[in-house]
Design a protein around this motif. Sequence first.
Motif, PDB file in Angstrom:
ATOM      1  N   ARG A   1     -60.251  -8.557   7.345  1.00  0.00           N
ATOM      2  CA  ARG A   1     -59.645  -9.525   8.245  1.00  0.00           C
ATOM      3  C   ARG A   1     -60.000 -10.941   7.808  1.00  0.00           C
ATOM      4  NH1 ARG A   1     -61.516  -5.432  11.596  1.00  0.00           N
ATOM      5  NH2 ARG A   1     -59.934  -4.459  12.931  1.00  0.00           N
ATOM      6  N   ALA A   2     -59.075 -11.859   8.020  1.00  0.00           N
ATOM      7  CA  ALA A   2     -59.324 -13.283   7.777  1.00  0.00           C
ATOM      8  C   ALA A   2     -58.527 -14.088   8.795  1.00  0.00           C
ATOM      9  CB  ALA A   2     -58.920 -13.672   6.358  1.00  0.00           C
ATOM     10  N   SER A   3     -59.073 -15.216   9.217  1.00  0.00           N
ATOM     11  CA  SER A   3     -58.382 -16.051  10.196  1.00  0.00           C
ATOM     12  C   SER A   3     -58.748 -17.511   9.977  1.00  0.00           C
ATOM     13  CB  SER A   3     -58.750 -15.634  11.631  1.00  0.00           C
ATOM     14  OG  SER A   3     -60.130 -15.852  11.876  1.00  0.00           O
ATOM     15  N   VAL A   4     -57.899 -18.392  10.466  1.00  0.00           N
ATOM     16  CA  VAL A   4     -58.159 -19.830  10.378  1.00  0.00           C
ATOM     17  C   VAL A   4     -57.425 -20.526  11.520  1.00  0.00           C
ATOM     18  CG1 VAL A   4     -56.213 -20.208   8.793  1.00  0.00           C
ATOM     19  CG2 VAL A   4     -58.078 -21.873   8.902  1.00  0.00           C
ATOM     20  N   PHE A   5     -58.064 -21.523  12.104  1.00  0.00           N
ATOM     21  CA  PHE A   5     -57.386 -22.392  13.058  1.00  0.00           C
ATOM     22  C   PHE A   5     -58.031 -23.767  12.984  1.00  0.00           C
ATOM     23  CE2 PHE A   5     -60.882 -20.782  15.624  1.00  0.00           C
ATOM     24  CZ  PHE A   5     -61.262 -21.860  16.396  1.00  0.00           C
ATOM     25  N   ASN A   6     -57.353 -24.723  13.557  1.00  0.00           N
ATOM     26  CA  ASN A   6     -57.846 -26.101  13.549  1.00  0.00           C
ATOM     27  C   ASN A   6     -58.142 -26.530  14.970  1.00  0.00           C
ATOM     28  OD1 ASN A   6     -57.793 -29.155  13.484  1.00  0.00           O
ATOM     29  ND2 ASN A   6     -57.567 -28.706  11.301  1.00  0.00           N
ATOM     30  N   ARG A   7     -59.372 -26.954  15.197  1.00  0.00           N
ATOM     31  CA  ARG A   7     -59.806 -27.326  16.543  1.00  0.00           C
ATOM     32  C   ARG A   7     -59.097 -28.576  17.059  1.00  0.00           C
ATOM     33  NH1 ARG A   7     -64.130 -26.479  13.356  1.00  0.00           N
ATOM     34  NH2 ARG A   7     -64.744 -28.683  13.336  1.00  0.00           N
ATOM     35  N   ALA A   8     -58.505 -29.345  16.130  1.00  0.00           N
ATOM     36  CA  ALA A   8     -57.816 -30.561  16.551  1.00  0.00           C
ATOM     37  C   ALA A   8     -56.427 -30.271  17.106  1.00  0.00           C
ATOM     38  CB  ALA A   8     -57.700 -31.530  15.371  1.00  0.00           C
ATOM     39  N   LEU A   9     -55.906 -29.069  16.853  1.00  0.00           N
ATOM     40  CA  LEU A   9     -54.565 -28.721  17.319  1.00  0.00           C
ATOM     41  C   LEU A   9     -54.673 -27.928  18.611  1.00  0.00           C
ATOM     42  CD1 LEU A   9     -52.962 -27.642  13.917  1.00  0.00           C
ATOM     43  CD2 LEU A   9     -52.828 -29.863  15.061  1.00  0.00           C
ATOM     44  N   THR A  10     -54.483 -28.600  19.710  1.00  0.00           N
ATOM     45  CA  THR A  10     -54.533 -27.959  21.012  1.00  0.00           C
ATOM     46  C   THR A  10     -53.373 -28.465  21.853  1.00  0.00           C
ATOM     47  OG1 THR A  10     -56.941 -27.810  20.921  1.00  0.00           O
ATOM     48  CG2 THR A  10     -55.929 -27.542  23.066  1.00  0.00           C
ATOM     49  N   PHE A  11     -52.583 -27.522  22.388  1.00  0.00           N
ATOM     50  CA  PHE A  11     -51.425 -27.871  23.186  1.00  0.00           C
ATOM     51  C   PHE A  11     -51.567 -27.245  24.568  1.00  0.00           C
ATOM     52  CE2 PHE A  11     -50.256 -27.429  18.722  1.00  0.00           C
ATOM     53  CZ  PHE A  11     -49.761 -28.702  18.443  1.00  0.00           C
ATOM     54  N   PHE A  12     -51.795 -28.119  25.564  1.00  0.00           N
ATOM     55  CA  PHE A  12     -51.966 -27.654  26.943  1.00  0.00           C
ATOM     56  C   PHE A  12     -53.036 -26.565  27.034  1.00  0.00           C
ATOM     57  CE2 PHE A  12     -47.536 -29.050  26.506  1.00  0.00           C
ATOM     58  CZ  PHE A  12     -47.507 -30.063  27.451  1.00  0.00           C
ATOM     59  N   GLY A  13     -54.077 -26.720  26.219  1.00  0.00           N
ATOM     60  CA  GLY A  13     -55.169 -25.767  26.246  1.00  0.00           C
ATOM     61  C   GLY A  13     -54.990 -24.573  25.334  1.00  0.00           C
ATOM     62  N   PHE A  14     -53.824 -24.428  24.702  1.00  0.00           N
ATOM     63  CA  PHE A  14     -53.577 -23.329  23.777  1.00  0.00           C
ATOM     64  C   PHE A  14     -53.867 -23.796  22.350  1.00  0.00           C
ATOM     65  CE2 PHE A  14     -51.088 -22.066  27.411  1.00  0.00           C
ATOM     66  CZ  PHE A  14     -51.178 -20.680  27.436  1.00  0.00           C
TER      67      PHE A  14
END
Length: 483
Positions: free
Chosen positions: A437-450
């Motif tokens: 498994r591998a995953s990535v997200f950016n903490r700066a990208l938040t839309f209405f809490g999502f």
Amino acid sequence: MKHPSIGRFPVALAAGAPVTVPGRTVGLLLCTLSATALLFLCTPASGAEEALSSPATAGRAIADAVAEAQALLRARRFNEALVLLRPLVERGTVEPNVLFLSGLATVGASQQPGVAAGVRETLLDEAIAAFRAMLIDQPGLVRVRLELARAFFYKGEDGLSREHFERVLAGNPPAPVVANVRRFLSRIRARRRWSVYLGFAVAPDTNIGGTSDERIIYIFGLPFRRDAASLTTSGVGLSVLGGGEYQHPLGERVRLRLGMDASRREYSGGKFDQMLVSWHAGPRVFVSRTTELSVLGNWRHQWTANDPNYFDLGGRLTLNHRFSRRLTASGRASWHDRRYRTRKLLDGPVRNFSLNAGWVLTPTVRLNATAAYGRDRPQSLRNRNESFWLQTGVSVALPKGFTVGGGGGVRWTNYEVPWAPHTPADERRKDTTYTLRASVFNRALTFFGFSPEVSLVHEVRNTNAQLYDYKRTGGELRVVRQF
């Protein structure tokens, strides 16, 4: 650029006297919290003070405004401090210490008597945005993470608050800070009532049904060609998951848990659609400050291709324990009586046991590992089996707002009787399944809490039974919101 005044714990007071660390006197006066909350006094470290007063960074006017704002914070005049700090923040090019002071003032203002609920939430959102902005580039700033955890606590987002408090503990804070953080964690545990989550995902998969791509199989030594419709099928699915729980207090150390979870995944044509609904109820007991126990009755209903498939009725036992500031462990045992709608030979008990360990190595690195055992005892002897599996994972918060995760696992499944004609005569079926498994997200990208996250899963099953080996690669673009 490293800022000592926000990257460490300058002062953590149990009684209120300022302390000094080698080489510099610390501070940035922070508001005194309630009697059960953290009590900090902070003044900017000398290096940060010089930076703020330097013409190269902000100019004399900004330095004077910051100095006045610090004096107002010391006097607990948070709204007046915000009048000075907000214009500096809105310029968009400010020293991180100015943003930090603004966050502290906003949290302090939100806790003043008489503040309306809507105004309080708006102020806390402003503080959370300030602290998050700092952690995007420098996720190792433990002091900032502490204030973010505190803001989430006041807003009532206990799941996020607990996560950040646990990461603070991994940053080796002073003993008084550890004691105060643990008090916050105890309050989170005691006051928890409602918890709700919701998520959506787009899920491509190269082998939706997990089927073999073998063209030729052998039955009693004779070759047979498989129908093309029986081979692997790829597609893009849509999934939604959600659930919630309410905990009703039955005493000082006992809560009644009532909750449900649901998930659904749909693919074109409906053949591979899956849905699961689960309900649970039972007591949660706080054995000690570091140990808790839950005994839950559980009912589950699963659908395949939009038709009812099976029902589970049983229960599970969960034990959680915190060994240290960084290490937690949980054990789970479950037993369910499974009843199929049509395939009655598959009816029977399903048992699972697992042990999970979580280690917050640093404020930016989290590790986990799971060892588990499962046993299915349906009426059909051919389908009776037992499984062992191991899983590991790691999550790392990086600069520029990125968080990456990775992990893997292996599962061994052994069946109790021969699987002829899929296996050689008198040979039992044995499967080994590998997962990456591998995953990535950016903490700066938040839309209405999502927050959107991209994940990738590759799975391979090796087996001695024809038609039961497979390879599949799937992914998800998902967003999850914790309420």
